[in-house]
Design a protein around this motif. Structure first.
Motif: not given
Lengths: 193, 193
Positions: A131-140, B83-89, B123-135
């Motif tokens: 999740q955090n990595s995604l945020v920094s990738h988006q910023k990049r 995501l940043n705004s969402f997570m950090q409110e 938790e697992k779903y979002f882990r995989i979701l973020f993981q794929n999004s990162l890719v």
DNA sequence: GCATATCGTTAAAGTAGTTTAATAAAATGG
DNA sequence: CCATTTTATTAAACTACTTTAACGATATGC
């Protein structure tokens, strides 16, 4: 071999119990690399998932005319690797090289899955990590589409600080998506020469 | 209001039980937006986390001279938001607009955390979701630093297909990090005129 | 269904960044 | 410590992309 800094970092994300961290250090493979050593070479094997304890790793791929495209510089407490290759157990076009003497913990796919399956805290940890990595990738990406070369470079110096001093400029240029010659001009201009 | 396509998509990542999916639909807020309606405006409020059931959302921010920088186009089964705004409110500089008639499920931070805390599968779903999004973010960065404008555009057409037809070209150009005028020239050249 | 604003196209001029090439500086290895 | 290779600098010529501006095509609201 155990690392206070790494443990502190783990606990900054999730409230890990000692036995959970023990399980990580048990499953992960500790290894040292000297400056300029290759940690992983692109090819049919799948890329491991690496937590950097100290030092610096560069992840890159080789394009036309052997031109090196730098994807990431990883430093202390960062994870690096080719997530796609790691998760799908596919070949990777990435290579990973130590840019300084570097200590790492290397995780294999089975070990990663075992950690996630056994300990919900690890599932949560990786969820937050990605999740955090995604945020920094988006910023990049935002920097890529809206910044000038000079602005990109200034952001790099802010983000990576002293790291700039040990990295060959041609790799910094590649990371920023500009030529080394142009980076040289930018630096001269910023130095007021 | 329930959606087979959404459920199918959930289950393509994790083997969800019906009660888990029920919990999601219970916590999420279903809403419809007409084409050109704003779903979220940048400002002090934190950005929600949005799952698109149908239609298309554009996430962007406004830069100098009111220039719009497009960060993402989201379509069916995609999650979008800041995501940043969402997570950090925290406040968000992003805004989100419907580019077509669009149905969404909106999650608040509390609901998100409740799902993750109650159901390890989420938790697992979002882990995989973020993981794929990162890719895919990493792939986009590679395109940014190593592709020409024409190559970026061709990749866009491959990735988004028919979506191109309903999107104003100036937003496609912005997403690619080029000017609308230059995109116009690229398209003319590719059409062989 | 007309008026008005918005969007897309085209072309000319301008610029940020690249390419090439030559030289200087620094790192690497025996 | 010297020889060789790699990396950094500089400058001139070049090109991919931007800017500006004018006109034509589409959409949008009353």
């Amino acid at each position: 071999m155990y690392s206070d800094s790494i443990i502190k970092n783990f606990r900054s994300y999730v409230d890990f119990q000692q036995k959970e961290l023990d399980a990580f250090f048990d499953l992960a493979h500790y290894q040292k690399f000297k400056k300029n050593e290759m940690l992983f070479e692109s090819g049919p094997g799948s890329c491991p998932f690496i937590l950097i304890k100290s030092g610096c790793l560069m992840t890159y791929f080789t394009g036309e005319k052997d031109f090196i495209h730098v994807i990431q510089f990883g430093i202390e407490n960062w994870w690096t690797g080719d997530l796609n290759s790691f998760m799908q157990e596919e070949a990777s076009i990435y290579s990973i090289k130590a840019m300084a003497n570097t200590e790492v913990y290397i995780l294999g796919k089975k070990e990663f899955e075992s950690l996630c399956a056994k300990f919900p805290n690890f599932e949560k940890y990786f969820r937050i990590l990605f999740q955090n990595s995604l945020v920094s990738h988006q910023k990049r990406i935002i920097r890529n589409i809206s910044f000038t070369a000079e602005e990109k470079y200034l952001t790099f110096t802010q983000n990576f600080g002293k790291l700039e001093l040990i990295l060959p400029q041609k790799y910094i240029a590649s990371y920023l998506g500009i030529t080394p010659e142009f980076l040289s001009m930018i630096r001269r201009k910023l130095a007021g020469r």
